[in-house]
Design a protein around this motif. Structure first.
Motif, PDB file in Angstrom:
ATOM      1  N   SER A 296       1.197 -22.894  -7.443  1.00 29.95           N
ATOM      2  CA  SER A 296       1.012 -21.999  -8.587  1.00 29.95           C
ATOM      3  C   SER A 296       0.573 -20.600  -8.167  1.00 29.95           C
ATOM      4  CB  SER A 296      -0.028 -22.582  -9.549  1.00 29.95           C
ATOM      5  OG  SER A 296       0.377 -23.837 -10.050  1.00 29.95           O
ATOM      6  N   SER A 297       0.575 -20.316  -6.883  1.00 31.10           N
ATOM      7  CA  SER A 297      -0.022 -19.080  -6.386  1.00 31.10           C
ATOM      8  C   SER A 297       0.695 -17.820  -6.851  1.00 31.10           C
ATOM      9  CB  SER A 297      -0.073 -19.109  -4.858  1.00 31.10           C
ATOM     10  OG  SER A 297       1.222 -19.305  -4.315  1.00 31.10           O
ATOM     11  N   ALA A 298       1.983 -17.906  -7.176  1.00 25.54           N
ATOM     12  CA  ALA A 298       2.698 -16.709  -7.640  1.00 25.54           C
ATOM     13  C   ALA A 298       2.052 -16.151  -8.900  1.00 25.54           C
ATOM     14  CB  ALA A 298       4.172 -17.023  -7.883  1.00 25.54           C
ATOM     15  N   ARG A 299       1.545 -17.027  -9.771  1.00 22.81           N
ATOM     16  CA  ARG A 299       0.901 -16.550 -10.991  1.00 22.81           C
ATOM     17  C   ARG A 299      -0.388 -15.799 -10.680  1.00 22.81           C
ATOM     18  NH1 ARG A 299       2.775 -21.625 -13.138  1.00 22.81           N
ATOM     19  NH2 ARG A 299       0.731 -22.616 -12.966  1.00 22.81           N
ATOM     20  N   VAL A 300      -1.109 -16.261  -9.675  1.00 22.17           N
ATOM     21  CA  VAL A 300      -2.337 -15.596  -9.243  1.00 22.17           C
ATOM     22  C   VAL A 300      -2.016 -14.211  -8.689  1.00 22.17           C
ATOM     23  CG1 VAL A 300      -4.168 -15.689  -7.511  1.00 22.17           C
ATOM     24  CG2 VAL A 300      -3.591 -17.736  -8.814  1.00 22.17           C
ATOM     25  N   ILE A 301      -1.025 -14.132  -7.839  1.00 19.07           N
ATOM     26  CA  ILE A 301      -0.635 -12.855  -7.237  1.00 19.07           C
ATOM     27  C   ILE A 301      -0.136 -11.906  -8.320  1.00 19.07           C
ATOM     28  CG2 ILE A 301       1.014 -11.767  -5.673  1.00 19.07           C
ATOM     29  CD1 ILE A 301       0.799 -14.348  -3.948  1.00 19.07           C
ATOM     30  N   ALA A 302       0.626 -12.414  -9.264  1.00 20.22           N
ATOM     31  CA  ALA A 302       1.117 -11.569 -10.360  1.00 20.22           C
ATOM     32  C   ALA A 302      -0.038 -10.985 -11.166  1.00 20.22           C
ATOM     33  CB  ALA A 302       2.045 -12.373 -11.270  1.00 20.22           C
ATOM     34  N   GLU A 303      -1.093 -11.762 -11.328  1.00 23.39           N
ATOM     35  CA  GLU A 303      -2.230 -11.319 -12.135  1.00 23.39           C
ATOM     36  C   GLU A 303      -2.938 -10.132 -11.487  1.00 23.39           C
ATOM     37  OE1 GLU A 303      -6.005 -13.640 -14.005  1.00 23.39           O
ATOM     38  OE2 GLU A 303      -4.089 -14.694 -14.018  1.00 23.39           O
ATOM     39  N   VAL A 304      -3.165 -10.173 -10.178  1.00 25.95           N
ATOM     40  CA  VAL A 304      -3.839  -9.049  -9.535  1.00 25.95           C
ATOM     41  C   VAL A 304      -2.925  -7.829  -9.487  1.00 25.95           C
ATOM     42  CG1 VAL A 304      -3.234  -9.522  -7.108  1.00 25.95           C
ATOM     43  CG2 VAL A 304      -5.442  -8.466  -7.663  1.00 25.95           C
ATOM     44  N   LEU A 305      -1.608  -8.053  -9.438  1.00 31.64           N
ATOM     45  CA  LEU A 305      -0.658  -6.938  -9.410  1.00 31.64           C
ATOM     46  C   LEU A 305      -0.465  -6.295 -10.786  1.00 31.64           C
ATOM     47  CD1 LEU A 305       2.095  -8.352  -7.030  1.00 31.64           C
ATOM     48  CD2 LEU A 305       0.661  -6.360  -6.614  1.00 31.64           C
ATOM     49  N   GLU A 306      -0.999  -6.905 -11.837  1.00 24.60           N
ATOM     50  CA  GLU A 306      -0.854  -6.316 -13.171  1.00 24.60           C
ATOM     51  C   GLU A 306      -1.497  -4.938 -13.256  1.00 24.60           C
ATOM     52  OE1 GLU A 306      -1.095 -10.448 -15.852  1.00 24.60           O
ATOM     53  OE2 GLU A 306      -2.785  -9.043 -15.772  1.00 24.60           O
ATOM     54  N   LEU A 307      -2.649  -4.750 -12.613  1.00 24.44           N
ATOM     55  CA  LEU A 307      -3.437  -3.540 -12.825  1.00 24.44           C
ATOM     56  C   LEU A 307      -3.945  -2.890 -11.551  1.00 24.44           C
ATOM     57  CD1 LEU A 307      -4.678  -1.745 -15.060  1.00 24.44           C
ATOM     58  CD2 LEU A 307      -6.693  -3.234 -15.026  1.00 24.44           C
ATOM     59  N   ALA A 308      -4.286  -3.676 -10.547  1.00 30.26           N
ATOM     60  CA  ALA A 308      -4.864  -3.098  -9.333  1.00 30.26           C
ATOM     61  C   ALA A 308      -3.858  -2.208  -8.621  1.00 30.26           C
ATOM     62  CB  ALA A 308      -5.322  -4.214  -8.390  1.00 30.26           C
ATOM     63  N   PRO A 309      -4.289  -1.044  -8.142  1.00 30.81           N
ATOM     64  CA  PRO A 309      -3.389  -0.195  -7.352  1.00 30.81           C
ATOM     65  C   PRO A 309      -2.899  -0.950  -6.115  1.00 30.81           C
ATOM     66  CG  PRO A 309      -5.350   1.017  -7.997  1.00 30.81           C
ATOM     67  CD  PRO A 309      -5.603  -0.416  -8.345  1.00 30.81           C
ATOM     68  N   PHE A 310      -1.672  -0.750  -5.762  1.00 30.44           N
ATOM     69  CA  PHE A 310      -1.087  -1.518  -4.659  1.00 30.44           C
ATOM     70  C   PHE A 310      -1.757  -1.197  -3.321  1.00 30.44           C
ATOM     71  CE2 PHE A 310       2.626  -0.748  -7.619  1.00 30.44           C
ATOM     72  CZ  PHE A 310       2.390  -1.895  -8.350  1.00 30.44           C
ATOM     73  N   HIS A 311      -2.334   0.008  -3.216  1.00 29.16           N
ATOM     74  CA  HIS A 311      -3.021   0.358  -1.972  1.00 29.16           C
ATOM     75  C   HIS A 311      -4.450  -0.171  -1.935  1.00 29.16           C
ATOM     76  CE1 HIS A 311      -3.912   3.599  -4.845  1.00 29.16           C
ATOM     77  NE2 HIS A 311      -5.071   3.691  -4.225  1.00 29.16           N
ATOM     78  N   LYS A 312      -4.846  -0.980  -2.949  1.00 29.14           N
ATOM     79  CA  LYS A 312      -6.188  -1.544  -3.011  1.00 29.14           C
ATOM     80  C   LYS A 312      -6.188  -3.068  -2.881  1.00 29.14           C
ATOM     81  CE  LYS A 312      -8.858   1.921  -4.492  1.00 29.14           C
ATOM     82  NZ  LYS A 312      -9.521   1.507  -5.707  1.00 29.14           N
ATOM     83  N   ILE A 313      -5.036  -3.693  -2.701  1.00 25.43           N
ATOM     84  CA  ILE A 313      -4.935  -5.150  -2.648  1.00 25.43           C
ATOM     85  C   ILE A 313      -4.772  -5.589  -1.197  1.00 25.43           C
ATOM     86  CG2 ILE A 313      -3.678  -7.179  -3.472  1.00 25.43           C
ATOM     87  CD1 ILE A 313      -2.619  -5.413  -5.770  1.00 25.43           C
ATOM     88  N   LEU A 314      -5.513  -6.621  -0.795  1.00 26.10           N
ATOM     89  CA  LEU A 314      -5.519  -7.086   0.584  1.00 26.10           C
ATOM     90  C   LEU A 314      -5.104  -8.549   0.660  1.00 26.10           C
ATOM     91  CD1 LEU A 314      -8.987  -5.561   1.503  1.00 26.10           C
ATOM     92  CD2 LEU A 314      -6.775  -4.618   2.137  1.00 26.10           C
TER      93      LEU A 314
END
Length: 374
Positions: A296-314
């Motif tokens: 189910s991890s794709a849903r988790v990754i999608a959630e952080v990508l909803e709003l966080a700037p892409f240069h802030k995700i690790l």
């Protein structure tokens, strides 16, 4: 090279695991292995932790790395692991993850865990240290110094350790939760609290000394240009989940200039994404969450990508004890991110998708932790 080729190359690139732990060097019994598969305790009588998302993932994705068919039964998997021996199993699984750099939290004093150097050697990667501030405080307290000297000695020791590390980390969420008084304590408060603690030093749980440790670490991190990692969200039973919401850190974040990295975050992923979006010095990952949500991890990754700037995700695996968790963290990061980027095809260009994959997988961590100069 076509745009599609560039995206595939970006998704397959070696990753920077900006937060992990050592894996066990010894051969494991089934009970010990299952205990490391979970953040919880032993499974109840007649059940097994192989009946979890992680358990199924080990049988599906780790079995072939050890030379078995996918979906090998748990007994066959563990027999094969024992046949290979811990060192060979660790080598195969760590290298299958295709990690370029391991940033290893060394705060757990356990000789059965591989050191950062050993993780790098077995994983064919570079290795770096993340210093856990509570462990340093406990080491200093164990030396039996006076309460009046504690603050200075702690700061000196932490600065010495920071000079040899790429980041600092706190587990204050486990000790008192994240709803602590965000202000630094006064010197008098620190001395009084140290007097109480040093009378029988042990695990650091005093709110005053934990705040002091955090503020000392924040100042040192600012001086050295190091990130301060903060465990948030999902963890083992020592943690009270409702007190591990990263939003509770808002006032502390406002006051601290050093980079803050919110680790794991489940189920408060949107709160972490918000903080990363509105504060320039806040970053986030969903490392532990990706491994334990597995399919189910794709849903988790999608959630952080909803709003966080892409240069802030690790990216991180938070692997601990089992090299399987490293391999699965990397596998589900790649698989989940591929699914999310494919879903956004047309909304995002292929070139942008490839750039985002590179940022999250390695480039953000290299920039934040200065790994190109490490």
């Amino acid at each position: 090279m076509t745009a599609g080729d560039a995206l595939n190359e970006a998704l397959a690139m070696p990753l920077v695991d900006h937060h992990c732990h050592g894996v066990r060097r010894d051969d494991l019994t089934r009970a010990a292995f299952e205990g490391l598969m979970t953040e919880g305790g032993p499974s109840s009588a007649g059940t097994t932790h192989f009946d979890t998302p992680v358990g199924l993932a080990i049988r599906c994705w780790c079995a072939p790395v050890l030379g078995l068919e996918p979906y090998a039964p748990p007994g066959a998997y563990l027999d094969r692991r024992a046949e290979l021996g811990a060192e060979e199993a660790n080598r195969r699984l760590l290298r299958a993850a295709r990690i370029a750099d391991f940033c290893v939290d060394t705060g757990l004093a356990d000789e059965a865990l591989l050191t950062p150097e050993e993780m790098g050697l077995l994983g064919d990667a570079r290795s770096h240290e993340i210093v856990r501030i509570e462990s340093v405080a406990e080491e200093v307290a164990g030396r039996g110094r006076s309460a009046t000297a504690y603050a200075a000695e702690f700061a000196e020791e932490l600065a010495w350790r920071a000079d040899r590390a790429v980041g600092l980390k706190t587990v204050v969420a486990y000790r008192i939760g994240l709803d602590f008084d965000p202000r630094p304590p006064s010197p008098g408060e620190v001395t009084a609290a140290a007097t109480r603690w040093l009378a029988g030093p042990g695990r650091l749980t005093d709110p005053v000394l934990l705040r002091h440790a955090l503020w000392t670490a924040a100042e040192i991190a600012g001086d050295y240009g190091l990130p301060l990692q903060v465990h948030t969200g999902f963890g083992d039973p020592d943690l009270s989940l409702h007190r591990a919401n990263p939003a509770l850190l808002t006032d502390f974040i406002r006051a601290v200039p050093a980079p803050i990295v919110l680790l794991h975050c489940y189920p408060y992923i949107r709160e972490a994404a918000y903080l990363a979006a509105v504060f320039p010095h806040v970053y986030a990952d969903v490392g532990l969450t990706v491994t334990h949500t597995a399919a189910s991890s794709a849903r988790v990754i999608a959630e952080v990508l909803e709003l966080a700037p892409f240069h802030k995700i690790l990216f991180s695996t938070d692997c601990y004890g089992l090299a399987e968790l490293c391999h699965l963290g990397a596998h589900y990061h790649r698989q989940g991110l591929t699914a999310v980027l494919t879903e956004r095809a047309g909304e995002w260009s292929v070139a942008d998708a490839a750039r985002i994959a590179r940022l999250i997988g390695a480039d953000n961590a290299r920039r934040l932790y200065f790994l190109d100069s490490a």
